[in-house]
Design an enzyme around this catalytic site. Structure first.
Site, PDB file in Angstrom:
ATOM      1  N   GLU A 170      -1.044  22.217  36.018  1.00 40.06           N
ATOM      2  CA  GLU A 170      -0.110  22.515  34.923  1.00 40.06           C
ATOM      3  C   GLU A 170       1.060  23.329  35.441  1.00 40.06           C
ATOM      4  O   GLU A 170       2.207  23.138  35.023  1.00 40.06           O
ATOM      5  CB  GLU A 170      -0.839  23.289  33.804  1.00 40.06           C
ATOM      6  CG  GLU A 170      -0.015  23.454  32.527  1.00 40.06           C
ATOM      7  CD  GLU A 170       0.916  24.660  32.520  1.00 40.06           C
ATOM      8  OE1 GLU A 170       1.793  24.722  31.644  1.00 40.06           O
ATOM      9  OE2 GLU A 170       0.793  25.544  33.396  1.00 40.06           O
TER      10      GLU A 170
ATOM     11  N   ASP B 147      -4.169  32.983  32.231  1.00 41.79           N
ATOM     12  CA  ASP B 147      -3.379  31.757  32.440  1.00 41.79           C
ATOM     13  C   ASP B 147      -3.970  30.974  33.592  1.00 41.79           C
ATOM     14  O   ASP B 147      -3.600  31.197  34.730  1.00 41.79           O
ATOM     15  CB  ASP B 147      -1.917  32.120  32.699  1.00 41.79           C
ATOM     16  CG  ASP B 147      -1.012  30.895  32.817  1.00 41.79           C
ATOM     17  OD1 ASP B 147      -1.463  29.798  32.461  1.00 41.79           O
ATOM     18  OD2 ASP B 147       0.122  31.053  33.277  1.00 41.79           O
TER      19      ASP B 147
ATOM     20  N   HIS C  91      -5.982  24.379  31.365  1.00 40.56           N
ATOM     21  CA  HIS C  91      -5.740  23.913  32.733  1.00 40.56           C
ATOM     22  C   HIS C  91      -6.505  24.775  33.725  1.00 40.56           C
ATOM     23  O   HIS C  91      -6.645  25.982  33.549  1.00 40.56           O
ATOM     24  CB  HIS C  91      -4.252  23.807  33.059  1.00 40.56           C
ATOM     25  CG  HIS C  91      -3.459  25.079  33.044  1.00 40.56           C
ATOM     26  ND1 HIS C  91      -3.359  25.901  34.151  1.00 40.56           N
ATOM     27  CD2 HIS C  91      -2.714  25.661  32.082  1.00 40.56           C
ATOM     28  CE1 HIS C  91      -2.568  26.931  33.851  1.00 40.56           C
ATOM     29  NE2 HIS C  91      -2.170  26.823  32.602  1.00 40.56           N
TER      30      HIS C  91
END
Lengths: 503, 503
Positions: free
Chosen positions: B363, B329, B317
């Site tokens: 996300e 992340d 993502h």
């Protein structure tokens, strides 16, 4: 000036001298040069070089025979006691951090004196004037080639920026040689010392000593080349974007420029950008230095039964930086000493000599407490048989590091090793040649043997001088065992017939 | 509503479902229940339960015989390549974090599309409307029995406090049962969920799944008892006073109350104080939810030479939280996929089927990208032979976790294991039953087999959703090996004669 500089630079890093020019006081002479990582012990020096000295069998058995019973009693009592942790909880959770000049430091001093009185000790305070530096609003951001805020903490003692701040190009350097080589670019620029601290290792310790000198001396070294400010990568090998503060020192005769720590994350970001092109940073800080403030060393005693004028000093420092709670640095050391004396007293033990707890003020940004004590008690130093300090965090004890004049080193180490050999229950048997402690170091030139409590400092520099130096990082059992180690050492040295440095 | 809740709670925690009521979609059925720690893989579930499935010798040798040469080429090329890291450097250092609705996310989407075009892929974007939550000024402090500032981060989606903030007593709870038991005290109070995340362990993984539910559902659960706000201990086992953010979810029909994360240090401080007497906290936050904003999924393809309509999706993502850089992340996952496709193309390999990179938007706080893709491409899902996601950080690859309908599980696992067996050079041979990925999960009900890239996530939750999720935490070699693992898997699955789920 040189000695002061040393003291400021190594403050709170007992075993980590500057790795540059050799700066050992001339009265120290160890097998390994003082101030190098391999000679140290504790968090920065580790077990490294100095292996436990092997006591002569006769001496070992003399101390063991005489004191095994008392030491077992002390260790058993201290190991099971949580009072040091309860004291530390009050100091950290209720009082908080306590920089020189702050109301909190005054509160902490009053609390410590009262707590020692309540434990039955003879207590007094001794006034010391301390620097009064106050952190203001501090902020920094990259303004080109991207816009990005930085996490900073002014270094203790830094001057303010002009009100509108400073905007300047950044010159990134990784050591003194690079600074000198780029002196033309440095003029009018902000110098970033992007110096990485090596990871902790069993043989080399923390690597703090190799890197902290940029924090201590970076501002003036850069100012000599015309820099307008410095940023210093936080001295840690493990960051979660948490900046570290600590003392810095302006050289006489060199223009003072603002000095701020940046996180590892931000330092490496700037360095990566700067490797690709010009980087501009804006920073501002309205920190200020006020007139000296009144503070005090706190002293609590258990008077000796036979030779009360001979003294064993056990010490930590009651001040801290102004972020976090000063839990490991050095709340843990302070309560360790308070509780060590209380443990001995509660067991009804009264040694031959006096045991004196000294909680020094202003270790972090001036060492005024330690220097005042050595000066004011100069007449007592010849009869001060040992000075012990804990300032490497309240982690599990590993043993002791011994720092003395060369002519008494072997016998002091041998006797400390004999005592440490009785501490197997708490695994505090390691005795090395290393640093005693910043606060007690001013007693060294008078010949007072010094001992540092050596702890398991693998994570110390993760939290050192940061918002993360908080009570949750302290293990109550480890702290209790620190008390056990210090109480045992202090009791035996205070009680044994001969001085610890006697031939 | 229940499904959305699941999705929000587990977002970015691929293998860690809530530990309370069993929430597995009914089309999942593994030997170990889905959503428990022991069934997972990757950072939260680890190798745990599911051991590598043993392929039949015949199948193993078929894939090994046919593809060892191609996989060796792919792995050798990817292992030596630093282009993924260079892409990640641009995404993180130049663009930075990229929350849904932010200009930075738009910039990242445009950059990713352009980068994939420059690498020669067929590229397009697909518009998705996303939530547009904006963090404002957030602050909190203990006002009684001491005065102490707290380090907080509003949870994503939280409403603002009134302008003057909220001052209220704190009720500390450690689980849902304690919340319910203290419901009378909770009325009018701020609830603190001081729930400790267990440390990572080899057999149990991270313990994220056991604790994150308090972040996701804590506000509404407390509001039902009349709480005026909640504080949630950051979901991490290792803190340097760095707060973690993340999605939370308001239940329909329950009053919305502000929800902020506090650091481990601050949470434990409040808990210690509260164990001794009343604690009052003041907090304020002017976060706000704006109207939905336009965003997009980014899609880049290498068209298949024989069955172009059969598709292998490889995905990460492109959005992140609004702190740090979103490096692990999921910047790492995004560039892994971009570079995996580029590696295959550069080697002149054109598999039988199409390989499609999908960089999902949103996300973190909505999963709108993943749900839009599954809906808009519903007609293609029957011919989507595999969906792969990397959203457990760009750490060294360990292998793959496989999530499928039960009736195809054994054969998909066996084939993935055959491919993974070719990845010994990069130690990515472990195949477990576990989660595929939050973004690809909406494809699951249509029967698309899903695979998550399983990485060495021991430190992932130290930095997850924090200011410390930055490029310096990414090892270029580990990232290159992630590319190798994904490129090998995608190429073989796209090229082998039979579908990966074929009988």
């Amino acid at each position: 000036m040189k000695r002061l500089l040393l003291v400021l630079v190594i403050s709170c890093a007992p075993t980590a001298g500057p790795s540059g020019p050799h700066r050992a006081p001339e009265w120290i002479s160890e097998t390994k040069p003082y101030g190098t990582a391999s000679a140290g012990s504790g968090p920065s020096g580790a077990a490294a070089a100095a292996t436990a000295s092997v006591p002569s069998p006769a001496a070992a058995s003399a101390i063991a025979e005489r004191y095994r019973g008392a030491v077992d009693k002390i260790v058993t009592a201290a190991h099971a006691d949580r009072e040091a942790y309860r004291k530390l909880s009050y100091l950290t959770d209720r009082i908080g951090n306590r920089l020189s000049g702050s109301a909190a430091l005054g509160h902490a001093i009053a609390w410590a004196a009262q707590a020692m009185k309540e434990d039955g000790h003879d207590v007094h305070t001794e006034t010391v004037m301390v620097p009064h530096w106050v952190r203001g609003v501090e902020a920094a951001e990259i303004t080109a080639p991207i816009s990005r805020s930085l996490h900073v903490l002014g270094l203790g003692g830094t001057i303010a920026t002009p009100k509108a701040g400073i905007t300047a190009p950044v010159v990134v350097v990784h050591d003194w040689a690079e600074l000198d080589a780029r002196r033309d670019a440095v003029k009018g620029a902000i110098v970033l010392y992007d110096v990485a601290m090596p990871k902790w290792s069993e043989d080399k310790g923390s690597g703090y000593g190799q890197t902290v000198e940029y924090r201590g001396r970076g501002a003036s070294r850069a100012a000599r080349h015309g820099a307008v400010a410095v940023l210093v990568r936080s001295v840690t090998a493990h960051s979660l974007r948490t900046p570290h503060t600590g003392a810095m020192n302006y050289e006489d005769g060199v223009e003072k420029i603002p000095a701020l720590a940046v996180t590892v994350e931000d330092s490496t970001l700037i360095a990566r950008l700067a490797a690709q092109g010009p980087v501009t940073v804006h920073l501002r800080a309205d920190d200020q230095m006020l007139p000296d403030a009144e503070s005090a060393n706190v002293i609590g005693e258990l008077r000796g039964r036979e030779r009360p004028d001979e003294i064993v000093v056990i010490s930590g420092h009651i001040d801290s930086w102004d972020v976090g709670q000063g839990a490991h640095d050095d709340g843990a050391g302070a309560v360790t000493m308070m509780q060590a004396l209380t443990t001995i007293r509660k067991l009804g033990l009264q040694p031959r000599r006096t045991i004196r707890v000294v909680l020094f003020t202003n270790e972090e940004n001036g060492l005024r407490g330690g220097r005042a004590y050595a000066k004011d008690h100069a007449a007592e130093l010849p009869s001060t048989v040992l000075a012990v300090e804990s300032d490497s965090g309240g982690f599990a004890p590993r043993g002791f590091s011994v720092q003395t004049k060369p002519e008494v080193r072997d016998r002091v180490k041998a006797r400390v090793a004999d005592i440490a050999a009785l501490l197997r229950l708490i695994s505090a048997t390691r005795v090395t040649a290393g640093h005693g402690g910043a606060d007690i170091e001013p007693m060294g030139p008078a010949g007072v043997p010094m001992v540092g409590l050596d702890t398991d400092g693998r994570t110390y520099f993760d939290i050192h001088h940061t918002e993360a130096d908080t009570l949750d990082k302290v293990d109550p059992q480890a702290l209790a065992d620190d008390v056990a180690a210090v109480a045992a050492l202090a009791y035996v040295v205070a009680d044994m017939p001969e001085r610890v440095d006697a031939p």
